[in-house]
Design a protein around this motif. Structure first.
Motif, mmCIF file in Angstrom:
data_model
loop_
_atom_site.group_PDB
_atom_site.id
_atom_site.type_symbol
_atom_site.label_atom_id
_atom_site.label_comp_id
_atom_site.label_asym_id
_atom_site.label_seq_id
_atom_site.Cartn_x
_atom_site.Cartn_y
_atom_site.Cartn_z
ATOM 1 N N LYS A 53 0.827 -1.212 0.000
ATOM 2 C CA LYS A 53 0.000 0.000 0.000
ATOM 3 C C LYS A 53 0.862 1.263 0.000
ATOM 4 N N SER A 54 1.835 1.305 0.900
ATOM 5 C CA SER A 54 2.679 2.504 0.958
ATOM 6 C C SER A 54 3.493 2.652 -0.314
ATOM 7 N N VAL A 55 4.010 1.549 -0.823
ATOM 8 C CA VAL A 55 4.815 1.624 -2.040
ATOM 9 C C VAL A 55 3.965 2.154 -3.197
ATOM 10 N N PHE A 60 1.216 10.919 6.440
ATOM 11 C CA PHE A 60 1.850 9.638 6.731
ATOM 12 C C PHE A 60 1.367 9.039 8.044
ATOM 13 N N GLN A 61 1.842 7.814 8.233
ATOM 14 C CA GLN A 61 1.392 7.029 9.373
ATOM 15 C C GLN A 61 1.797 7.634 10.714
ATOM 16 N N ASP A 62 3.084 7.989 10.815
ATOM 17 C CA ASP A 62 3.569 8.435 12.122
ATOM 18 C C ASP A 62 3.924 9.919 12.051
ATOM 19 N N ALA A 79 -3.679 9.616 2.086
ATOM 20 C CA ALA A 79 -3.484 9.451 3.521
ATOM 21 C C ALA A 79 -3.056 8.012 3.774
ATOM 22 N N ASP A 80 -1.780 7.833 4.123
ATOM 23 C CA ASP A 80 -1.243 6.488 4.327
ATOM 24 C C ASP A 80 -1.350 6.106 5.799
ATOM 25 N N GLU A 81 -2.353 5.332 6.122
ATOM 26 C CA GLU A 81 -2.624 4.900 7.494
ATOM 27 C C GLU A 81 -2.542 6.074 8.472
ATOM 28 N N PRO A 82 -3.353 7.098 8.256
ATOM 29 C CA PRO A 82 -3.204 8.326 9.048
ATOM 30 C C PRO A 82 -3.586 8.154 10.519
HETATM 31 MG MG LIG Z 1 2.513 1.145 4.908
#
Ligand SMILES: [Mg+2]
Ligand SMILES: Nc1ncnc2c1ncn2[C@@H]1O[C@H](COP(=O)(O)OP(=O)(O)O)[C@@H](O)[C@H]1O
Ligand code: SF4
Lengths: 329, 369
Positions: free
Chosen positions: B76-78, B125-127, B207-210
């Motif tokens: 997913k992120s890629v 991003f996620q973090d 939004a990547d795993e926000p």
């Molecule tokens: Mg990811």
């Protein structure tokens, strides 16, 4: 921020006390534990053919017969307010800061060190500018072009630079280019720099190699951080990403290392000074050793230790300026 | 780096292994804002070629939300970094087509894509703690994002940044503007990231795993905020998550990824209420449900995601699939199932027949959910 500064300054003062206590112990306690008598200790402070009266006077002047805590107290007091050596035929005063008094040459140590500080400082500061600029530049380029010909060559050279002994590179440079005298900056800035270039380069080669490797490693690490990806996601130009977001973080740990390296150099770049016959602090300490004049050695030791403490304090302050997490916690 | 030739229009269905983009009922009116065609992102590592994304296609219209779901490591992120042009490793091999508002990005120059980043497309991003630079104030980082793409002075940029902080619900934005990331709570940091991403009114937000790194209590707030802002700005949103529950409500369409490929996609209702792939069933089963006893829950997908260097033969899911033996002739282990149309705009990549899937879904899975 103010609280942080006060804390760091307070810690530095404490550290100075510790450093002075350790130095004191090395010169006054360790010999005693090593089995020396007060007389044999006092004899080290006078010339070759010891006259018992002179030895007795030195013993009294240094307070060797006093309890240790009193001796230490006098030692610290001397640094802060100066000391009077009243015993013996000709009483003398050692002005504050009294970093020792040579009973052999009948001279105060501090003024002699002060004379030599510009030499050492010139040597260290010039070399530092060179090695920081070149080391960081090479490190950054190597990191950005990891695996490239440039990276391989510069890291190979850096490895050689780190491993080559200082006196070797120094002597090679000396043999190739000859040597100049130290000229005070105020007298003639151009000659000052011209005569220092060789020792600067010699010193810088060693450190610049080290700093290139450190910078490269730091850059490789920070350029993989999430916030670098964020900076790119904003659409920043790569140069800005590298310099503003990457380099700033990568250089932070270098501040500590630089503080230490620079402080140690201020204590005397012994080998460089020796190779290029510059009369800096390192040479002064060597002189103390060869002439068996303990106060010279002790004076340089103390001053060098003080430089380290002060550089440490500066590093702490620079850290606070760089990293808000330090400043605002 | 890109192996693709530039084309004038998004190819609807091209090379082998590519499938037509989903065309659901509502798709007829709006124009596609983002079209991804057969996107492949491979990494040439010392251990072998990592097929992180292996032929993903989808479409997204302005104002709509696409949810991309899958376990961690499914690509997913890629995928999202690929769209943003953020694969900087020289070991990345990217091919396929990415059409953003009529412009192809994979064949476009790096400088052109840089100009679009943060301007037309933005990402969170996620973090948020590690995604924000620890040395710069929140305000400075937003101002920087604004000024890359807008010729405004510092004062105007600051005003805009404070406006955005206010808009994303940060109290006392004037004061918090000066604060550093470590002085913000996790939820506030993600709000600040959203403010930064939206400061230039991008038409696409990824939004990547926000909410993954946030407290459960703030997760819903952040999702609500993204939904509100999307309505307000009319932007297209790609919402990536490993939790189907997060996107089920806010996404118009869903895309389920497994081992770098899309294994099911369609409208959110279809994928959520009539899922057609055993992996999606597993994802549904592993969703926490407050209205059910823990013990009653379907067993989640067993085992762990496959290596993307040696992807299992046939259906990549077969080592973990409880129904791998349902299709005849061992076909599941020898032949890779391609996406097939199930119903309007709903695709699934599984060798089972429609009847077999319907039976298992109604008899075995649905009752346990
Ligand atoms: Mg990811
Ligand atoms: N730069 C890279 N080099 C090699 N492999 C990578 C790289 N980036 C991601 N991968 C691999 O690609 C796969 C998919 O990763 P990712 O897209 O981050 O998964 P997720 O679905 O959890 O976001 C993972 O197996 C990961 O190890
Ligand atoms: S193709 Fe076979 S292994 Fe793959 S999901 Fe369908 S049934 Fe399971």
């Amino acid at each position: 921020m103010a609280a942080y500064i006060i804390r760091r300054v307070f810690a530095a003062v404490l550290l100075l006390l510790v450093v002075s206590a350790v130095t004191f112990a090395i010169f006054f306690l360790v010999p005693r534990l090593g089995g020396q008598t007060l007389d044999s200790m006092a004899a080290q402070y006078v010339g070759k053919s010891p006259d018992p009266d002179v030895i007795a006077a030195v013993k009294k002047n240094l307070g060797l017969d006093q309890p240790l805590y009193l001796q230490y107290w006098e030692f610290v007091k001397g640094i802060v307010v100066g000391a009077d050596y009243t015993f013996g035929p000709d009483p003398v005063t050692c002005n504050a800061p009294c970093f020792g008094y040579s009973f052999k040459t009948h001279t105060e140590i501090w003024p002699q060190i002060v004379d030599r500080i510009p030499v050492t400082l010139s040597l260290a500061a010039g070399a530092a500018v060179l090695w920081v600029v070149s080391g960081v530049a090479i490190g950054v380029l190597s990191a950005l072009k990891r695996g490239s010909v440039f990276d391989r060559i510069s890291m190979g050279v850096a490895l050689a630079g780190v491993s080559l002994p200082m006196f070797f590179t120094g002597l090679v440079v000396l043999a190739l280019f000859g040597n100049g005298e130290y000229v005070p900056f105020a007298d003639n800035p151009v000659e000052w720099a011209a005569n220092l270039v060789l020792p600067w380069c010699t010193l810088a080669l060693l450190y610049s190699a080290l700093y290139a490797r450190l910078t490269r490693a730091g850059m490789l690490e920070t350029m993989g951080e999430d916030y670098i990806r964020t900076a790119r996601a904003k659409g920043l130009r790569e140069r800005k990403v590298v310099v503003k977001h990457g380099l700033r973080s990568a250089l932070t740990p270098l501040v500590t290392i630089f503080g230490m390296d620079f402080a140690l150099l201020l204590g005397g770049a012994v080998i460089t000074e020796t190779v290029f016959s510059f009369q800096g602090m390192g040479q002064f300490a060597i002189k103390g050793v060869t002439e068996a004049d303990l106060p010279k050695v002790m004076g340089v030791t103390l001053v060098a230790a003080f430089f380290i403490v002060i550089c440490n304090l500066l590093v702490d302050l620079v850290y606070a300026a760089i990293d808000p997490r330090v400043r605002l916690s | 780096m890109s192996e693709v030739s530039k084309k004038d229009t998004p190819a609807a269905d091209v090379a082998e292994g590519t499938v037509p983009a989903p065309r659901d009922a509502s798709a007829a009116d709006g124009k596609e804002f983002l079209s991804v065609r057969n996107l492949q992102v491979h990494f040439d590592t010392d251990d072998g070629l990592v097929r992180s994304v292996d032929g993903v296609s989808f479409d997204l219209k302005a104002g709509q939300t696409l949810g991309i779901v899958g376990e961690s490591g499914s690509g997913k992120s890629v995928t999202s970094l690929g769209i943003m042009g953020l694969h900087t490793s020289e070991r990345a091999r990217i091919s396929g087509e990415i059409w953003l508002d009529g412009e192809e990005l994979i064949g476009a120059g790096a400088e052109r894509v840089r100009k679009l980043r943060g301007q037309k497309m933005a990402m969170i991003f996620q973090d948020p703690l590690s995604a924000l630079h620890p040395y710069y104030s929140i305000g400075a980082q937003i101002v920087e994002a604004h000024r890359v793409h807008n010729k405004v002075d510092k004062k105007a940029a600051k005003k805009r940044a404070i406006e955005m902080l206010d808009r994303v619900g940060i109290p006392e934005p004037h004061r918090r503007y000066e604060d550093y990331p470590h002085q913000f709570s996790g939820g506030m940091r993600q709000r600040a990231m959203i403010a930064m991403a939206l400061v230039n009114n991008p038409q696409l937000l990824i939004a990547d795993e926000p909410t993954t790194a946030l407290d459960v209590t703030v997760q819903a707030q952040i999702l609500d905020l993204i939904r509100d802002l999307q309505k307000e700005f009319g932007s297209a949103v790609v919402m990536i998550t490993h939790d189907l529950g997060v996107v089920a409500e806010i996404a118009d369409n869903l895309l389920v990824m497994y081992a770098g490929r899309c294994i099911e996609r369609g409208s959110a209702e279809k994928v959520f209420y009539e899922p057609q792939h055993p992996y999606t069933w597993g994802l549904l089963g592993s969703m926490p449900r407050i209205d059910r006893e823990q013990t009653e829950r379907l067993i989640p997908v067993k085992g762990s995601p496959p290596s993307l260097i040696n992807v299992p033969s046939g259906c990549a899911f077969h080592p973990r699939c409880p129904y791998a033996d349902v299709p005849a002739d061992n076909i599941t282990r020898t032949e890779r199932p391609e996406l097939q149309l199930v119903s309007d705009g709903h695709y699934s990549a599984c060798h089972m027949s429609r009847e077999q899937r319907d039976r298992i879904w109604t008899e075995e899975i649905a009752p346990k959910l």
